[in-house]
Enzyme design. Structure first.
Site: not given
Ligand code: AMP
Ligand code: MG
Length: 340
Positions: A50, A73, A126, A131, A220, A244, A247, A261, A276
């Site tokens: 990261d 981030e 990002d 992660t 999520h 991530s 998709k 989502r 994101d």
């Protein structure tokens, strides 16, 4: 290459090379640090990746567009002090392997250049999206987007584990890249080759044949509501689970039709972070798809570091968008959990 983008040529060239370089760096951190003996709760490899990827993109942005803020981030605060020494050294070592040399101090400055504020024109990054997937050797991406006046104009996703099938990239080859410029289309191909081709969403209009793409992490999303939505739409195939914004790239290439989502019941007030959603949403739209929140409102990237004015996200191939919004309203998923 890249003659197909007249507008934003320097920006798209920068974005494409930045996400590719960062993805390569992330892969080398992964190869060095994510071993089968890794203790499950040791997140240090992804922390190193990261920070290193953010520092690299930030350093590159500084030399190409020095006036553009970067909203990303990570901050270097958690790299300070003795307890973080091992992670800090690893980050600097990995950057030095790409740049020739780097010091801890330079790395901290590069990372913190990513603590910019949203402005009329800014980039959002990002450095390692997904992660959990990174630690499982599954899907993760580097996501970078240019936002102007609250609209995503340029987007790039480097997806080291995504294989584009069919028109998109080289079937069977692992690693893909996708880019888009508003009004000029979305393009994709192998991570390491320049033969990018136009991405187009699938033309599936029958919800019973739709393929859902969903998060792997149960926290999520809302798995019960996802079940109800599948029932309401008559979807027959089980969702393809993928971490991530890979998709979004897969959907842009016709490898799925719907992403819901949904708000997790444990975090009903969660608001999506702009990094994101920004890159993935433009790539899907420019491939002919549609993106909105769960109520059908367009995503508003002018509200700061989060999509504060939106609730959840619906991504589709376009043809199924209204049916999906109806299904969301029918199962009550356009409202936060607990609200009648
Ligand atoms: P995914 O790979 O689809 O699971 O999405 C990964 C992203 O989800 C991460 O980058 C996080 O920023 C974001 N995230 C973290 N917590 C939540 C949550 N409660 N609901 C939705 N997304 C979340
Ligand atoms: Mg992320």
């Amino acid at each position: 290459m890249l003659q197909f983008f007249d507008a934003y040529h320097p920006e798209i060239s920068f974005a494409l090379s930045a996400v590719r370089d960062a993805a390569r760096l992330g892969m080398s951190v992964q190869a060095a640090m994510v071993t089968s003996e890794l203790i499950k709760d040791d997140r240090s490899p992804v922390t190193v990746a990261d920070f290193a990827c953010q520092a690299l993109v930030s350093h590159r942005l500084e030399s190409v567009f020095p006036d553009d803020p970067l909203v990303a981030e990570e901050s270097s605060r958690s790299l300070q002090g003795q307890p973080a020494e091992g992670v800090r050294r690893a980050v600097t070592r990995h950057l030095a392997s790409v740049l020739g040399e780097a010091t801890d101090e330079q790395v901290a400055v590069w990372i913190d250049r990513g603590q910019g504020s949203p402005a009329d024109r800014f980039w959002t990054l990002d450095p390692v999206d997904g992660t959990a997937g990174f630690l499982r050797h599954e899907h993760w991406v580097v996501a970078l987007a240019l936002i102007e006046n609250g609209q995503v104009q340029v987007a790039a996703l480097a997806c080291p584990r995504l294989a584009f099938s069919g028109r998109g990239g080289a079937p069977g080859s692992e690693g893909s890249v996708a880019v888009a410029v508003r009004g000029s289309g979305a393009w994709g191909g192998p991570l390491e080759a320049d033969n990018l081709v136009r991405l187009r969403v699938s033309d599936c209009a029958d919800p019973s044949e739709a393929r859902l793409l969903a998060s792997v992490e149960p926290g999520h999303t809302n798995l019960d509501l996802l079940d109800s939505l599948e029932g309401a739409l008559g979807v027959s195939a089980p969702p393809v689970r993928m971490d991530s914004q890979a998709k979004y790239a897969a959907l842009a290439n016709g490898q799925g039709e719907l992403i819901f989502r949904l708000l997790s019941p444990s975090k009903p007030d969660y608001r999506e972070k702009i990094w994101d959603q920004a890159a993935g949403s433009l790539i899907v739209e420019e491939a002919g798809g549609q993106v909105s929140d769960l109520r059908g409102d367009r995503l508003d990237f002018s509200a700061g570091r989060t999509l504060a004015r939106n609730r959840g996200v619906l991504v589709s191939n376009g043809r199924l968008h209204d049916l999906a919004l109806d299904a969301l309203a029918n199962v009550g998923a356009d409202q936060p959990p607990g609200v009648a």
